[in-house]
Design a protein around this motif. Structure first.
Motif, PDB file in Angstrom:
ATOM      1  N   LEU A 165       0.874  -1.182   0.000  1.00 44.03           N
ATOM      2  CA  LEU A 165       0.000   0.000   0.000  1.00 44.03           C
ATOM      3  C   LEU A 165       0.902   1.221   0.000  1.00 44.03           C
ATOM      4  O   LEU A 165       1.869   1.295   0.735  1.00 44.03           O
ATOM      5  N   ASN A 166       0.573   2.133  -0.871  1.00 51.08           N
ATOM      6  CA  ASN A 166       1.398   3.324  -1.025  1.00 51.08           C
ATOM      7  C   ASN A 166       0.607   4.571  -0.636  1.00 51.08           C
ATOM      8  O   ASN A 166      -0.476   4.804  -1.162  1.00 51.08           O
ATOM      9  N   PHE A 167       1.157   5.291   0.307  1.00 51.57           N
ATOM     10  CA  PHE A 167       0.558   6.574   0.690  1.00 51.57           C
ATOM     11  C   PHE A 167       1.568   7.668   0.394  1.00 51.57           C
ATOM     12  O   PHE A 167       2.661   7.664   0.948  1.00 51.57           O
ATOM     13  N   VAL A 168       1.223   8.585  -0.472  1.00 50.10           N
ATOM     14  CA  VAL A 168       2.062   9.763  -0.656  1.00 50.10           C
ATOM     15  C   VAL A 168       1.699  10.718   0.479  1.00 50.10           C
ATOM     16  O   VAL A 168       0.531  11.081   0.636  1.00 50.10           O
ATOM     17  N   THR A 169       2.683  11.051   1.294  1.00 54.51           N
ATOM     18  CA  THR A 169       2.371  11.917   2.439  1.00 54.51           C
ATOM     19  C   THR A 169       2.797  13.356   2.178  1.00 54.51           C
ATOM     20  O   THR A 169       3.736  13.629   1.427  1.00 54.51           O
ATOM     21  N   HIS A 170       2.062  14.259   2.796  1.00 55.18           N
ATOM     22  CA  HIS A 170       2.285  15.695   2.633  1.00 55.18           C
ATOM     23  C   HIS A 170       1.583  16.399   3.786  1.00 55.18           C
ATOM     24  O   HIS A 170       1.010  15.733   4.663  1.00 55.18           O
ATOM     25  N   ARG A 171       1.576  17.712   3.760  1.00 56.77           N
ATOM     26  CA  ARG A 171       1.108  18.437   4.949  1.00 56.77           C
ATOM     27  C   ARG A 171      -0.366  18.208   5.274  1.00 56.77           C
ATOM     28  O   ARG A 171      -0.783  18.419   6.399  1.00 56.77           O
ATOM     29  N   HIS A 172      -1.153  17.722   4.307  1.00 57.63           N
ATOM     30  CA  HIS A 172      -2.575  17.513   4.567  1.00 57.63           C
ATOM     31  C   HIS A 172      -2.918  16.150   5.158  1.00 57.63           C
ATOM     32  O   HIS A 172      -4.028  15.943   5.616  1.00 57.63           O
ATOM     33  N   ASN A 173      -1.980  15.201   5.087  1.00 58.23           N
ATOM     34  CA  ASN A 173      -2.320  13.878   5.637  1.00 58.23           C
ATOM     35  C   ASN A 173      -1.277  13.322   6.600  1.00 58.23           C
ATOM     36  O   ASN A 173      -1.522  12.339   7.271  1.00 58.23           O
ATOM     37  N   ILE A 174      -0.124  13.967   6.684  1.00 60.48           N
ATOM     38  CA  ILE A 174       0.981  13.381   7.448  1.00 60.48           C
ATOM     39  C   ILE A 174       0.708  13.351   8.956  1.00 60.48           C
ATOM     40  O   ILE A 174       1.222  12.490   9.667  1.00 60.48           O
ATOM     41  N   ASP A 175      -0.136  14.249   9.426  1.00 64.30           N
ATOM     42  CA  ASP A 175      -0.439  14.243  10.867  1.00 64.30           C
ATOM     43  C   ASP A 175      -1.350  13.078  11.255  1.00 64.30           C
ATOM     44  O   ASP A 175      -1.527  12.800  12.439  1.00 64.30           O
ATOM     45  N   ARG A 176      -1.905  12.408  10.257  1.00 63.03           N
ATOM     46  CA  ARG A 176      -2.746  11.240  10.533  1.00 63.03           C
ATOM     47  C   ARG A 176      -2.004   9.943  10.248  1.00 63.03           C
ATOM     48  O   ARG A 176      -2.608   8.916   9.957  1.00 63.03           O
ATOM     49  N   ILE A 177      -0.702   9.982  10.376  1.00 60.00           N
ATOM     50  CA  ILE A 177       0.092   8.804  10.005  1.00 60.00           C
ATOM     51  C   ILE A 177      -0.261   7.591  10.862  1.00 60.00           C
ATOM     52  O   ILE A 177      -0.208   6.457  10.394  1.00 60.00           O
ATOM     53  N   ASP A 178      -0.664   7.840  12.116  1.00 61.60           N
ATOM     54  CA  ASP A 178      -1.071   6.718  12.972  1.00 61.60           C
ATOM     55  C   ASP A 178      -2.279   6.003  12.376  1.00 61.60           C
ATOM     56  O   ASP A 178      -2.332   4.783  12.292  1.00 61.60           O
ATOM     57  N   ARG A 179      -3.220   6.794  11.896  1.00 58.60           N
ATOM     58  CA  ARG A 179      -4.433   6.230  11.293  1.00 58.60           C
ATOM     59  C   ARG A 179      -4.099   5.495   9.990  1.00 58.60           C
ATOM     60  O   ARG A 179      -4.667   4.442   9.683  1.00 58.60           O
ATOM     61  N   ILE A 180      -3.163   6.075   9.229  1.00 57.32           N
ATOM     62  CA  ILE A 180      -2.730   5.437   7.976  1.00 57.32           C
ATOM     63  C   ILE A 180      -2.130   4.063   8.263  1.00 57.32           C
ATOM     64  O   ILE A 180      -2.485   3.065   7.635  1.00 57.32           O
ATOM     65  N   ILE A 181      -1.231   4.010   9.244  1.00 61.06           N
ATOM     66  CA  ILE A 181      -0.574   2.733   9.564  1.00 61.06           C
ATOM     67  C   ILE A 181      -1.604   1.724  10.069  1.00 61.06           C
ATOM     68  O   ILE A 181      -1.589   0.555   9.684  1.00 61.06           O
ATOM     69  N   GLU A 182      -2.513   2.186  10.908  1.00 60.54           N
ATOM     70  CA  GLU A 182      -3.529   1.259  11.423  1.00 60.54           C
ATOM     71  C   GLU A 182      -4.416   0.706  10.306  1.00 60.54           C
ATOM     72  O   GLU A 182      -4.772  -0.473  10.315  1.00 60.54           O
TER      73      GLU A 182
END
Lengths: 386, 89
Positions: A165-182
């Motif tokens: 799974l690929n997530f391009v991270t940037h200022r709009h989603n990087i603060d939710r990285i915990d949710r992304i990993i989960e």
């Protein structure tokens, strides 16, 4: 990923100084139902038509395999738009490639996931824009995409594929990285690429809206490390790959493991490139319709242009790290200095490093109130006409 | 310690194949590759979910009669391969 080295003896009579094209990336089409503002396709993609035919692609795959390519990526645009994808997958398997489908998941369904497996596809990488519906829709320009992606990711695992799974991270989603990993753990991903946005093409146009602050990055990296420890302790084999953005480094990345060393991209119209961004450079690149891949890889001006270090200027030329980073990224050098042979401005030794410093400062000041320039046909025509 | 009666199998997340261009066995996975040296390739090529460890050792001892302490090397490699998640024991 794609970091393994490949130093086997080339099978060609004239022994070249570079390796084999370990990776063949087939950009089958520039068409895509999504419009992510950080797309790596060229800004003027709307001006490049005349896609390679099925037979032409198969010939490219055959020649690539002869040169020693092992990994084959089906990419785009959205590769699912090509109606002959299953035929290409079948051919790739017969030739002995490990084939990777790099997709948004839009256009995929249970039947196709199973048929592709049957035809010999090895792996499916599904890209997400965010871990929640709303941000995903804002970034992709599609309201239905998120739910579709979840469904497809589950199906990919149900069919026994390895899944990235690929997530391009940037200022709009990087603060939710915990949710992304989960979310990735829940979907049973084997590998997760938390890839900080790279600022080329559309992403460069939208950089102010995308570049995270240093504090955002450091927090995301810390949280990722905490999850790594926790998941390893639980015996979960999931691998989290955190790609740091070069904008917060003082030395450039060893881009593509060196120009024309392991990587070969073929664009929808048959142009062969040493990396998927290189099309922007003022260099003439060969086309598979006119030359064989063997000629292209070993003898074309485009691929030999930045091999070795004769092309380097100061401060790279006398730098003792030039073997490590090859002067950084040629596209970044060109975008920021107008000279493709200049030192990558990410390097603190570059006379243009202030541009990177000022982008970081702007990120601290906050996102400006302008809108994203979305990657779509209409916007691309603006760039095409110049 | 590996039980010699156990039957190792390749993790289905990996694909093993002989690469003529590199004259080596390679282990392929999403977007990546491990190039195996000769002995590692010989061992993994026999990890098929059917042969028990003792048979893999016997086959390789027969093929390489001059190799001393081959069983120890094989067991060590299999333990390492399991650690890397390439092989399930």
């Amino acid at each position: 990923m794609a970091g393994s080295s490949c130093n086997g003896a080339p099978s060609l009579e004239a022994v070249p100084s570079h390796g084999q094209p370990f990776w063949l990336l087939a950009e089958l089409t520039y068409k895509c139902p999504l419009q992510c503002p950080y797309c790596s396709n060229p800004l003027d993609f709307a001006g490049h038509d005349g896609e390679l035919s099925t037979a032409e692609w198969i010939e490219v795959f055959r020649q690539g395999r002869e040169l020693g390519a092992v990994q084959l990526g089906f990419s785009g645009g959205e590769p699912l738009v090509r109606q002959d994808l299953i035929e290409l997958i079948r051919e790739a398997r017969q030739l002995g490639y490990y084939s990777n489908l790099i997709t948004s998941g839009v256009g995929l369904n249970e039947r196709k996931v199973a048929e592709f497996r049957e035809a010999g596809l090895d792996h499916i990488q599904v890209s997400f824009q965010a871990a929640d519906d709303e941000v995903n829709a804002m970034l992709s320009g599609s309201k239905k995409a998120f739910e579709q992606k979840l469904r497809i990711a589950r199906e990919v695992k149900a069919q026994g594929y390895p899944m990235v799974l690929n997530f391009v991270t940037h200022r709009h989603n990087i603060d939710r990285i915990d949710r992304i990993i989960e979310l990735c753990v829940e979907l049973q991903a084997d590998y997760v690429e938390l890839a900080t946005c790279q600022y080329y093409g559309w992403a460069y146009e939208n950089r102010q809206q995308l570049l995270p602050t240093r504090a955002q990055l450091e927090r995301a990296e810390r949280i990722t490390n905490e999850y790594r420890d926790k998941l390893a302790a639980e015996g979960n084999p999931i691998q989290l790959i955190f790609v740091t953005p070069d904008y917060y480094e003082e030395r450039p990345k060893g881009c593509m493991n060196g120009w024309g060393q392991v990587f070969l991209t073929v664009t929808p119209d048959g142009t062969a490139l040493p990396c998927h961004s290189a099309r922007m450079l003022p260099i003439e690149f060969p086309n598979v319709r006119e030359q064989s891949l063997e000629q292209i890889w070993h003898r074309s001006t485009g691929f030999n242009h930045f091999r070795g270090d004769d092309w380097m200027q100061e401060p790279c030329r006398s730098c003792d790290e030039k073997e490590k980073d090859f002067g950084g990224c040629r596209c970044q050098a060109f975008m920021m200095t107008g000279d493709a042979a200049a030192t990558d401005p990410v390097c603190s030794k570059s006379p243009h490093h202030d541009q990177i410093v000022s982008a970081r400062r702007q990120a601290e000041l906050g996102s400006i109130e302008s809108e994203f320039i979305y990657r779509n046909e209409r916007n691309s025509r603006v760039f095409y006409k110049g | 310690m590996i039980d010699q009666a156990s039957v190792p199998s390749l993790n289905p997340m990996f694909r093993l194949q002989w690469e003529p261009a590199q004259q080596a066995h390679v282990l392929l996975y999403p977007e990546g590759m491990v190039r195996l040296n000769g002995p590692a390739g010989e061992i993994l090529a026999r990890v098929d979910g059917q042969r028990p460890v003792e048979r893999i050792i016997a086959e390789l001892a027969l093929k390489f009669p001059e190799a001393e302490g081959i069983d120890g090397d094989i067991l060590e490699f299999l333990a390492e391969a399991a650690q890397q998640n390439w092989v399930q024991l």
